[in-house]
Design a protein around this motif. Structure first.
Motif, PDB file in Angstrom:
ATOM      1  N   SER A  31      -0.713  -4.882   4.863  1.00  0.00           N
ATOM      2  CA  SER A  31      -0.022  -4.671   3.615  1.00  0.00           C
ATOM      3  C   SER A  31       1.918  -5.519   3.778  1.00  0.00           C
ATOM      4  N   ALA A  55       0.781  -1.466   0.109  1.00  0.00           N
ATOM      5  CA  ALA A  55       0.016  -0.451  -0.076  1.00  0.00           C
ATOM      6  C   ALA A  55       0.885   1.696   0.254  1.00  0.00           C
ATOM      7  N   GLU A  56       1.720   1.194   0.458  1.00  0.00           N
ATOM      8  CA  GLU A  56       2.975   2.195   0.946  1.00  0.00           C
ATOM      9  C   GLU A  56       3.872   2.406  -0.239  1.00  0.00           C
ATOM     10  N   SER A  57       4.206   1.652  -0.950  1.00  0.00           N
ATOM     11  CA  SER A  57       5.069   1.545  -2.163  1.00  0.00           C
ATOM     12  C   SER A  57       3.815   1.797  -3.374  1.00  0.00           C
ATOM     13  N   ASN A  58       2.186   1.449  -2.741  1.00  0.00           N
ATOM     14  CA  ASN A  58       1.739   1.585  -5.011  1.00  0.00           C
ATOM     15  C   ASN A  58       1.600   3.102  -4.542  1.00  0.00           C
ATOM     16  N   ALA A  59       1.214   3.317  -3.190  1.00  0.00           N
ATOM     17  CA  ALA A  59       0.155   5.134  -3.670  1.00  0.00           C
ATOM     18  C   ALA A  59       0.399   6.175  -4.599  1.00  0.00           C
ATOM     19  N   TRP A 108      -3.650  -2.950  -6.725  1.00  0.00           N
ATOM     20  CA  TRP A 108      -4.167  -2.113  -5.647  1.00  0.00           C
ATOM     21  C   TRP A 108      -5.595  -3.180  -5.464  1.00  0.00           C
ATOM     22  N   TYR A 168       0.800   6.274  -8.429  1.00  0.00           N
ATOM     23  CA  TYR A 168      -0.036   5.714  -9.757  1.00  0.00           C
ATOM     24  C   TYR A 168       1.744   4.935 -10.292  1.00  0.00           C
TER      25      TYR A 168
END
Length: 305
Positions: free
Chosen positions: A263, A161-165, A180, A167
């Motif tokens: 996550s 969740a952090e690394s994909n915050a 996601w 786009y």
């Protein structure tokens, strides 16, 4: 040999290759009975077209010390997944670990292509393979998993969740949405099974040296470092055994419910539980990519593995 999961039953959905295979083998090494599912068998290949089979993975599970059982299943077909659930119930009477690693969509996305130039047909197929399959599988198997408290669901994805915050435009909208969504599935299932004593998480490997990735770099596991001639950042990559050991550690932890809804990453769990990759290192690919690759620094894994 670690036998902490002796007597436990696991389903690794999408266990044909890559992270799924690494997870299945690690669970077997800890003594579990592992049902390995997927579409590619020795008699039939899936649309991905790769040669790895569920039978091979099941044999590796058994060789590692567990019991591997290959079950051919298309996880987009609710009837096939329901049959899988009935088989597990009839043969084992319990389900302790469900790993949703179903994917099979690597041929359906392109790097660096704007959303409107991507194939809509391929993109929707990607979402079906990467998200709908997980829903079908959990819907059929969660009733068995929550029958006894302590069940674990692991939703395997790409990124946290952090690394994909932000786009990730390089992978494209369909891929980003799928990964996601799987993170969200981990969170949602945590809320659903938590009251029944279950734990659900999402989990990402780092830069995975899967069979396909090794082939892409023209190397084998024995000489994989030669791949750094193509991309020097490949030095931070990890084997499928690393994320496998992460799942086995979670499954063996009597206090795993503290992770419910989290996550997680293979590197983060390695720091928590003390396991390593097969070479004795602990590659932290997500931190490396954020600080070195995106930071525009020269390739150097010092302090990252």
């Amino acid at each position: 040999m670690d036998r902490t999961l002796t007597g436990k039953t696991a389903v690794v959905a999408g266990g044909t290759r890559g992270a799924g295979r690494g997870i299945a083998v690690a669970l077997g090494a800890a003594g579990a009975t592992v049902y390995v599912t997927g579409r590619t068998t020795r008699a039939r290949r899936s649309e991905v077209g790769r040669p790895e089979t569920i039978e091979e993975t099941a044999e590796l599970v058994t060789a590692a010390g567990g019991r591997g059982i290959a079950v051919a299943a298309d996880h987009l077909d609710p009837a096939q997944v329901a049959a899988l659930a009935r088989r597990v119930e009839d043969e084992r009477g319990r389900l302790d670990v469900l790993v949703n690693d179903i994917w099979g969509a690597e041929h359906l996305f392109k790097f660096g292509v704007p959303f409107w130039d991507l194939s809509l047909e391929d993109g929707l197929r990607l979402l079906r393979l990467g998200v709908e399959t997980h829903l079908v599988t959990s819907h059929a198997l969660l009733p068995l998993l929550i029958r006894e408290p302590g069940g674990l669901v692991v939703e395997v994805t790409d990124g946290t969740a952090e690394s994909n915050a932000a786009y990730r435009s390089e992978t494209g909208l369909f891929y980003d949405l799928a990964k996601w969504s799987v993170i969200r599935l981990g969170l949602a299932q945590a809320a659903e099974i938590g009251p029944h004593g279950g734990t659900a998480v999402s989990l990402t490997p780092g830069w995975l040296r899967s069979e396909a990735m090794l082939e892409h770099f023209g190397v084998t596991e024995e000489n994989w470092l030669e791949g750094t001639a193509v991309d020097p950042h490949f030095a931070i990559s990890e084997t499928p055994a690393f994320v496998g050991r992460a799942v086995a550690a979670l499954a063996a932890d009597p206090d795993r419910h503290r992770w419910n809804g989290a996550s997680l990453s293979s590197a983060g769990l390695a720091a928590e539980y003390g396991f390593t990759d097969v070479d004795g290192s602990r590659p932290d690919a997500l931190r490396y990519i954020a600080e070195v690759v995106y930071g525009g620094k020269p390739a150097d894994t010092t302090g990252y593995r």
